[in-house]
Design a protein around this motif. Structure first.
Motif, PDB file in Angstrom:
ATOM      1  N   GLY A  32     -51.506  27.983  -4.340  1.00 53.73           N
ATOM      2  CA  GLY A  32     -50.817  26.707  -4.462  1.00 53.73           C
ATOM      3  C   GLY A  32     -51.744  25.535  -4.681  1.00 53.73           C
ATOM      4  O   GLY A  32     -51.353  24.531  -5.286  1.00 53.73           O
ATOM      5  N   ASP A  50     -37.759  20.276  -1.325  1.00 56.28           N
ATOM      6  CA  ASP A  50     -37.436  21.559  -1.973  1.00 56.28           C
ATOM      7  C   ASP A  50     -37.799  21.551  -3.452  1.00 56.28           C
ATOM      8  O   ASP A  50     -37.108  22.134  -4.290  1.00 56.28           O
ATOM      9  CB  ASP A  50     -35.959  21.906  -1.792  1.00 56.28           C
ATOM     10  N   PHE A  51     -38.885  20.872  -3.782  1.00 59.13           N
ATOM     11  CA  PHE A  51     -39.427  20.817  -5.142  1.00 59.13           C
ATOM     12  C   PHE A  51     -38.527  20.103  -6.133  1.00 59.13           C
ATOM     13  O   PHE A  51     -38.672  20.285  -7.349  1.00 59.13           O
ATOM     14  CB  PHE A  51     -39.772  22.212  -5.667  1.00 59.13           C
ATOM     15  N   GLU A  99     -44.117  30.099   0.563  1.00 48.77           N
ATOM     16  CA  GLU A  99     -45.096  29.671   1.552  1.00 48.77           C
ATOM     17  C   GLU A  99     -45.860  30.867   2.111  1.00 48.77           C
ATOM     18  O   GLU A  99     -45.323  31.974   2.227  1.00 48.77           O
ATOM     19  CB  GLU A  99     -44.413  28.938   2.705  1.00 48.77           C
ATOM     20  N   GLY A 158     -45.450  13.946  -4.554  1.00 47.27           N
ATOM     21  CA  GLY A 158     -45.114  15.268  -4.060  1.00 47.27           C
ATOM     22  C   GLY A 158     -43.616  15.508  -3.950  1.00 47.27           C
ATOM     23  O   GLY A 158     -42.852  14.597  -3.607  1.00 47.27           O
ATOM     24  N   PRO A 213     -45.287  20.155  -7.230  1.00 43.20           N
ATOM     25  CA  PRO A 213     -46.406  20.932  -7.746  1.00 43.20           C
ATOM     26  C   PRO A 213     -46.590  20.717  -9.245  1.00 43.20           C
ATOM     27  O   PRO A 213     -45.619  20.713 -10.000  1.00 43.20           O
ATOM     28  CB  PRO A 213     -46.021  22.369  -7.430  1.00 43.20           C
ATOM     29  N   TYR A 220     -48.919  27.366  -0.424  1.00 46.74           N
ATOM     30  CA  TYR A 220     -47.978  28.166  -1.211  1.00 46.74           C
ATOM     31  C   TYR A 220     -48.761  29.056  -2.171  1.00 46.74           C
ATOM     32  O   TYR A 220     -49.951  28.840  -2.438  1.00 46.74           O
ATOM     33  CB  TYR A 220     -47.052  27.269  -2.046  1.00 46.74           C
ATOM     34  N   SER A 244     -42.975  25.844  -9.902  1.00 51.34           N
ATOM     35  CA  SER A 244     -41.873  26.036  -8.952  1.00 51.34           C
ATOM     36  C   SER A 244     -40.640  26.684  -9.569  1.00 51.34           C
ATOM     37  O   SER A 244     -39.823  27.271  -8.865  1.00 51.34           O
ATOM     38  CB  SER A 244     -41.471  24.694  -8.335  1.00 51.34           C
ATOM     39  N   ALA A 274     -42.685  18.788  -2.522  1.00 52.69           N
ATOM     40  CA  ALA A 274     -42.544  19.894  -1.568  1.00 52.69           C
ATOM     41  C   ALA A 274     -41.613  19.548  -0.401  1.00 52.69           C
ATOM     42  O   ALA A 274     -40.819  20.399   0.027  1.00 52.69           O
ATOM     43  CB  ALA A 274     -43.921  20.331  -1.056  1.00 52.69           C
ATOM     44  N   THR A 323     -50.461  21.913  -4.333  1.00 51.58           N
ATOM     45  CA  THR A 323     -49.457  22.217  -3.304  1.00 51.58           C
ATOM     46  C   THR A 323     -50.007  23.341  -2.432  1.00 51.58           C
ATOM     47  O   THR A 323     -49.562  24.492  -2.506  1.00 51.58           O
ATOM     48  CB  THR A 323     -48.118  22.617  -3.941  1.00 51.58           C
TER      49      THR A 323
END
Length: 386
Positions: free
Chosen positions: A353, A148-149, A329, A143, A123, A361, A178, A145, A358
Motif C-alpha cells: 500500500g 472507504d476509498f 488491510e 486521503g 490511494p 494495505y 482501490s 481511506a 496508503t
C-alpha cells in the motif's frame, strides 16, 4: 557520476520491485508464484488486432509517423470518445503516446513548474507522485481511506488542499489500486472546485470500460465547465488487453496538445507506426461491449471469491466497482517488507500500500484463475500472513 536531484527524489516503481522479485524467483529458483502483483489482464489481445499488427509490419509500416500520431488513428480515437463517452474532440485534440503513462508524463511536463503543487487523491497510482517530482513539483495528498476509498466525503479536504501554488488536480476513476468508481456527486464536486479556482484537471480514465454490473461513470470533461479544463487520459492496454503494445492517448483542448506536443516530439518522437495501425483496428473492429463484458464477467467472479475469502478471515476489504484490483488491510508496520516476504515465504505476489501512499494495505490483482486465487490465500494463511 553526479546525478540530478530530481532523480534522487524518486524511487523505482514499487509494483516493479515486487514483479522483478517474482521474476527472479521464477527464473532462478523455478519457484511457483501465485502472482497477484501484475497490473495487466490475463486475456489475449483480440486476434484481429494481432493479425492487423502483422499486416502492418508486412506492409512496411515501420517508419516514423506524424509526431502526434497518424491522422487516421486520431480520428478513430475522437470517434471512439464521442461514441462511448459523449466527448466532442477532434483529431487536433488528440496525441497518441507510447502508453497512457507517457500521456501523464507529458501533461505534467507541460503544466508543472518547479515549486508548483499538484493535488493527488490517495490511494494514488504509484507513478503519479514521481512524475510530479520529475517535473519539479510537489504532490499534495488528499486521503480517502477513512471514507472507504470514496472521494465524495473528502471533497472538503480536496478544496482545503487548493493553494496559490496549485497547478493541477489529478483524478483516477475507476481507481488503481482501490477499484473504486467515484460518484457523480464527487465528479460534480471536483468540477465546482476546478471552476471556482480556475484549475485544470487530469482525468485518468484508463479503466473507464472496466466496470462491474450496472455501474456507470461519466467522463469528467462532459460536466459543465470542464471540457476546456480537462485533460482526459486513456489507452489500449486495459480495454483491449494490449499492454505490451504501449499505446495510449490524451484528449485535451488544443492549447494543451500544442504544448504537450512539444514534450512529445522531443522525447519519444511518435508512437510506433505499426502499433498505431493496430490501434485503429482495435477501435474500428472490436465489439467492445462483448470483449470487455467477457473480461469483466471473469474478473467479477474472481473479485467475489477473493472478497469472500478475505471477509471469512475478518480482513477489512472494500468491494471494488471497476478495474481488476482488490485492496485489503494487513497487520504489518512495513507493507513493503510484508510483500517481499510474502513472495519469498508464501509464493504470493502482492503490491504494498505504501506504493499508493496508503500504508497498511496491499493490492491484489485479479489476474489469476479462481483456483489460483484460492491457493494464494491458503498459502498466505498457512505462512502466517493472514
Amino acid at each position: 557520476m553526479e546525478f540530478a536531484e530530481r532523480v534522487h527524489a524518486v524511487e523505482p516503481a514499487a509494483p516493479f520491485v515486487i514483479s522483478n522479485l517474482v521474476s527472479e524467483l521464477e527464473e532462478q529458483e523455478d519457484a511457483d508464484i501465485v502472482d497477484l502483483s501484475v497490473g495487466q489482464p490475463d486475456v489475449e489481445t483480440p486476434q484481429h488486432v494481432i493479425d492487423a499488427t502483422k499486416d502492418a509490419l508486412d506492409a512496411g509500416h515501420t517508419t516514423y509517423t506524424p509526431s502526434n500520431g497518424l491522422l487516421s488513428l486520431r480520428e478513430s480515437i475522437a470517434g471512439y470518445l464521442q461514441d462511448r463517452f459523449d466527448l466532442d474532440y477532434g483529431p487536433e485534440n488528440i496525441i497518441a503516446t507510447p502508453g497512457g503513462k507517457h500521456a501523464l508524463y507529458e501533461t505534467l511536463q507541460a503544466i508543472v513548474d518547479p515549486g508548483d503543487e499538484v493535488i493527488v487523491i490517495d490511494p494514488v497510482w504509484s507513478s503519479y507522485e514521481p512524475m510530479v517530482k520529475l517535473a519539479g513539483g510537489e504532490a499534495v495528498h488528499v486521503g480517502t481511506a477513512p471514507y472507504d476509498f470514496q472521494l465524495e466525503p473528502a471533497l472538503d479536504d480536496l478544496e482545503a488542499a487548493v493553494s496559490d501554488d496549485t497547478a493541477l488536480i489529478m483524478l483516477n476513476s475507476p481507481n488503481n489500486p482501490s477499484g473504486m468508481v467515484f460518484s457523480e456527486a464527487a465528479f460534480e464536486g471536483v468540477r465546482d472546485i476546478a471552476v471556482e479556482y480556475d484549475l485544470p484537471v487530469l482525468s485518468d480514465e484508463i479503466y473507464a470500460e472496466l466496470l462491474y454490473g450496472d455501474k456507470e461513470q461519466r467522463s469528467l470533461a462532459t460536466y459543465d465547465g470542464m471540457m476546456e479544463r480537462t485533460i482526459t487520459i486513456n489507452g489500449f492496454s486495459k480495454t483491449f488487453s494490449m499492454t505490451g503494445y504501449r499505446l495510449g492517448f490524451m484528449a485535451a483542448p488544443t492549447d494543451h496538445t500544442t504544448q504537450a506536443g512539444k514534450v512529445h516530439s522531443h522525447s519519444v518522437s511518435c508512437a510506433s507506426n505499426f502499433v498505431q495501425r493496430a490501434g485503429i483496428e482495435a477501435l474500428e473492429n472490436t465489439d467492445i461491449d462483448a470483449f470487455t463484458g467477457d473480461m469483466m464477467e471473469t474478473f467479477e467472479a474472481r473479485r467475489d471469491l477473493l472478497v469472500d475469502l478475505l471477509e471469512e478471515r475478518d480482513i477489512n476489504v472494500m468491494v471494488p466497482e471497476g478495474a481488476f484490483y482488490v485492496m485489503f488491510e494487513i497487520d504489518s508496520d512495513d507493507d513493503m517488507e510484508y510483500c517481499k516476504d510474502a513472495v519469498r515465504e508464501a509464493g504470493v505476489g502482492l503490491v504494498p500500500g505504501q506504493a499508493f501512499n496508503t500504508p497498511g494495505y496491499v493490492r491484489a490483482s485479479l489476474v489469476e484463475t479462481e483456483s489460483r486465487i484460492q491457493e494464494g490465500i491458503d498459502r498466505l494463511e498457512d505462512a502466517g500472513f493472514l
